[in-house]
Write a protein that holds these residues in place. Structure first.
Motif, mmCIF file in Angstrom:
data_model
loop_
_atom_site.group_PDB
_atom_site.id
_atom_site.type_symbol
_atom_site.label_atom_id
_atom_site.label_comp_id
_atom_site.label_asym_id
_atom_site.label_seq_id
_atom_site.Cartn_x
_atom_site.Cartn_y
_atom_site.Cartn_z
ATOM 1 N N ILE A 37 0.862 -1.184 0.000
ATOM 2 C CA ILE A 37 0.000 0.000 0.000
ATOM 3 C C ILE A 37 0.900 1.235 0.000
ATOM 4 O O ILE A 37 1.689 1.442 0.921
ATOM 5 N N ALA A 38 0.765 2.037 -1.045
ATOM 6 C CA ALA A 38 1.561 3.271 -1.142
ATOM 7 C C ALA A 38 0.790 4.462 -0.573
ATOM 8 O O ALA A 38 1.392 5.449 -0.163
ATOM 9 N N TRP A 39 -0.540 4.328 -0.577
ATOM 10 C CA TRP A 39 -1.378 5.451 -0.159
ATOM 11 C C TRP A 39 -1.817 5.277 1.291
ATOM 12 O O TRP A 39 -2.835 4.660 1.585
ATOM 13 N N CYS A 53 -5.607 3.667 2.101
ATOM 14 C CA CYS A 53 -6.597 3.596 1.020
ATOM 15 C C CYS A 53 -6.467 2.242 0.349
ATOM 16 O O CYS A 53 -5.391 1.909 -0.162
ATOM 17 N N VAL A 54 -7.554 1.486 0.342
ATOM 18 C CA VAL A 54 -7.510 0.121 -0.204
ATOM 19 C C VAL A 54 -8.688 -0.075 -1.145
ATOM 20 O O VAL A 54 -9.850 0.162 -0.761
ATOM 21 N N HIS A 59 -8.631 -8.333 -1.783
ATOM 22 C CA HIS A 59 -8.843 -9.308 -0.711
ATOM 23 C C HIS A 59 -8.505 -8.666 0.644
ATOM 24 O O HIS A 59 -9.168 -8.938 1.656
ATOM 25 N N THR A 60 -7.510 -7.792 0.645
ATOM 26 C CA THR A 60 -7.123 -7.060 1.859
ATOM 27 C C THR A 60 -8.327 -6.318 2.456
ATOM 28 O O THR A 60 -8.543 -6.346 3.672
ATOM 29 N N ILE A 83 7.422 -6.697 -2.414
ATOM 30 C CA ILE A 83 6.377 -5.713 -2.734
ATOM 31 C C ILE A 83 5.816 -6.008 -4.122
ATOM 32 O O ILE A 83 4.598 -6.010 -4.334
ATOM 33 N N CYS A 86 3.762 -9.335 -4.060
ATOM 34 C CA CYS A 86 2.497 -9.200 -3.314
ATOM 35 C C CYS A 86 1.541 -8.218 -3.978
ATOM 36 O O CYS A 86 0.337 -8.241 -3.707
ATOM 37 N N VAL A 89 -0.526 -10.163 -7.471
ATOM 38 C CA VAL A 89 -1.496 -11.261 -7.396
ATOM 39 C C VAL A 89 -2.366 -11.035 -6.159
ATOM 40 O O VAL A 89 -1.916 -10.436 -5.188
ATOM 41 N N SER A 90 -3.611 -11.517 -6.232
ATOM 42 C CA SER A 90 -4.485 -11.361 -5.073
ATOM 43 C C SER A 90 -4.327 -12.540 -4.123
ATOM 44 O O SER A 90 -4.161 -13.681 -4.556
ATOM 45 N N GLY A 91 -4.417 -12.248 -2.835
ATOM 46 C CA GLY A 91 -4.369 -13.285 -1.812
ATOM 47 C C GLY A 91 -5.559 -14.232 -1.881
ATOM 48 O O GLY A 91 -5.587 -15.271 -1.224
ATOM 49 N N LYS A 96 0.604 -15.474 -0.513
ATOM 50 C CA LYS A 96 1.651 -14.520 -0.912
ATOM 51 C C LYS A 96 2.830 -14.507 0.047
ATOM 52 O O LYS A 96 3.925 -14.115 -0.329
HETATM 53 C C1 LIG Z 1 4.070 -0.451 -5.204
HETATM 54 C C2 LIG Z 1 2.595 -0.739 -5.098
HETATM 55 C C3 LIG Z 1 1.776 0.100 -4.348
HETATM 56 C C4 LIG Z 1 0.388 -0.123 -4.249
HETATM 57 N N1 LIG Z 1 -0.392 0.703 -3.499
HETATM 58 C C5 LIG Z 1 -1.724 0.463 -3.374
HETATM 59 C C6 LIG Z 1 -2.566 1.320 -2.565
HETATM 60 O O1 LIG Z 1 -2.114 2.287 -1.957
HETATM 61 N N2 LIG Z 1 -3.889 1.001 -2.492
HETATM 62 C C7 LIG Z 1 -4.430 -0.078 -3.146
HETATM 63 O O2 LIG Z 1 -5.647 -0.307 -3.037
HETATM 64 N N3 LIG Z 1 -3.669 -0.907 -3.907
HETATM 65 C C8 LIG Z 1 -2.332 -0.663 -4.025
HETATM 66 N N4 LIG Z 1 -1.548 -1.486 -4.780
HETATM 67 C C9 LIG Z 1 -2.161 -2.634 -5.454
HETATM 68 C C10 LIG Z 1 -2.378 -3.854 -4.549
HETATM 69 O O3 LIG Z 1 -1.326 -4.044 -3.645
HETATM 70 C C11 LIG Z 1 -2.528 -5.111 -5.411
HETATM 71 O O4 LIG Z 1 -3.628 -4.975 -6.279
HETATM 72 C C12 LIG Z 1 -2.616 -6.390 -4.606
HETATM 73 O O5 LIG Z 1 -2.455 -7.489 -5.468
HETATM 74 C C13 LIG Z 1 -3.929 -6.539 -3.859
HETATM 75 O O6 LIG Z 1 -3.868 -7.772 -3.209
HETATM 76 P P1 LIG Z 1 -5.067 -8.457 -2.403
HETATM 77 O O7 LIG Z 1 -6.206 -8.694 -3.384
HETATM 78 O O8 LIG Z 1 -4.455 -9.724 -1.920
HETATM 79 O O9 LIG Z 1 -5.440 -7.508 -1.320
HETATM 80 C C14 LIG Z 1 -0.177 -1.249 -4.910
HETATM 81 C C15 LIG Z 1 0.660 -2.115 -5.659
HETATM 82 C C16 LIG Z 1 2.015 -1.855 -5.751
HETATM 83 C C17 LIG Z 1 2.884 -2.797 -6.556
#
Ligand SMILES: Cc1cc2nc3c(=O)[nH]c(=O)nc-3n(C[C@H](O)[C@H](O)[C@H](O)COP(=O)(O)O)c2cc1C
Length: 181
Positions: A37-39, A53-54, A59-60, A83, A86, A89-91, A96
């Motif tokens: 998560i960057a945000w 922010c997600v 899946h998170t 990073i 993860c 791909v989705s969990g 992961k």
């Molecule tokens: C460097 C990087 C930063 C990211 N930042 C965000 C973020 O701030 N918010 C978000 O919703 N997804 C962000 N993502 C995308 C999710 O991490 C990515 O879609 C992830 O596979 C979601 O996994 P999950 O379905 O297991 O939760 C980012 C991806 C990368 C590579």
């Protein structure tokens, strides 16, 4: 060895805006996940609050809603490959932790794991959630925070922690030397 920080000083770990690995789910229930998560941002120090922010489809987001907690893992540049794995791909479809070679470890105050290889982590209980059409703004109350001793002397040592900061796409920069002004 990790140093426990007062909860109200949690923001010392993320005030400089790193891309973090957010862990979610429950170790007891055998349902855990991790995503970059960057945000994210500190919201307050007393009481200690932090926001991430997600995307609602992640899946998170599902696991944070289900278990009401999450952990923010501060990582060093050695975990940039994790990073990328993860974040690709989705969990929902993969373990992961195994895929990225990182280890889930029990948190102190929440059922979600933290990442053993992290530089530090912030444990959060979900306080509020806002839906902005496709993205949740999760605000967490910080209930525990710790950092590896070598990365902290009362404030973060960014030149030692070497945290990755996402610039979009495949670009990152890594934290450098701090200075007192
Ligand atoms: C460097 C990087 C930063 C990211 N930042 C965000 C973020 O701030 N918010 C978000 O919703 N997804 C962000 N993502 C995308 C999710 O991490 C990515 O879609 C992830 O596979 C979601 O996994 P999950 O379905 O297991 O939760 C980012 C991806 C990368 C590579």
């Amino acid at each position: 060895m990790r140093k426990k920080l007062p909860d109200e000083e949690f923001y010392h770990l993320i005030n400089h805006g790193p891309c973090v690995l957010v862990t979610s789910g429950s170790m007891k229930r055998g349902e855990i996940n991790v995503a970059p998560i960057a945000w994210g941002t500190p919201v307050n120090d007393e009481p200690p609050l932090v926001a991430i922010c997600v995307a609602t489809s992640h899946h998170t987001a599902k696991l944070i809603n289900k278990y009401g907690c999450f952990a923010i893992n501060l990582v060093s540049r050695q975990l940039i490959p994790a990073i990328k794995i993860c974040g690709s791909v989705s969990g929902r479809h993969a373990d992961k932790f195994k895929r990225a070679g990182i280890t889930p470890s029990g948190c102190r105050k929440i059922s979600t794991p933290f990442i053993k290889e992290s530089a530090g982590h912030i444990e959060c209980k979900l306080k509020t959630k806002a839906d902005y059409g496709g993205v949740f703004l999760f605000v967490g109350k910080v209930v525990h925070c710790e950092i590896e001793n070598r990365f902290y002397d009362g404030h973060l040592l960014p030149e030692k922690a070497k945290t990755p900061h996402h610039l979009g796409g495949s670009y990152f920069f890594v934290s450098g030397k701090r200075k007192k002004y």
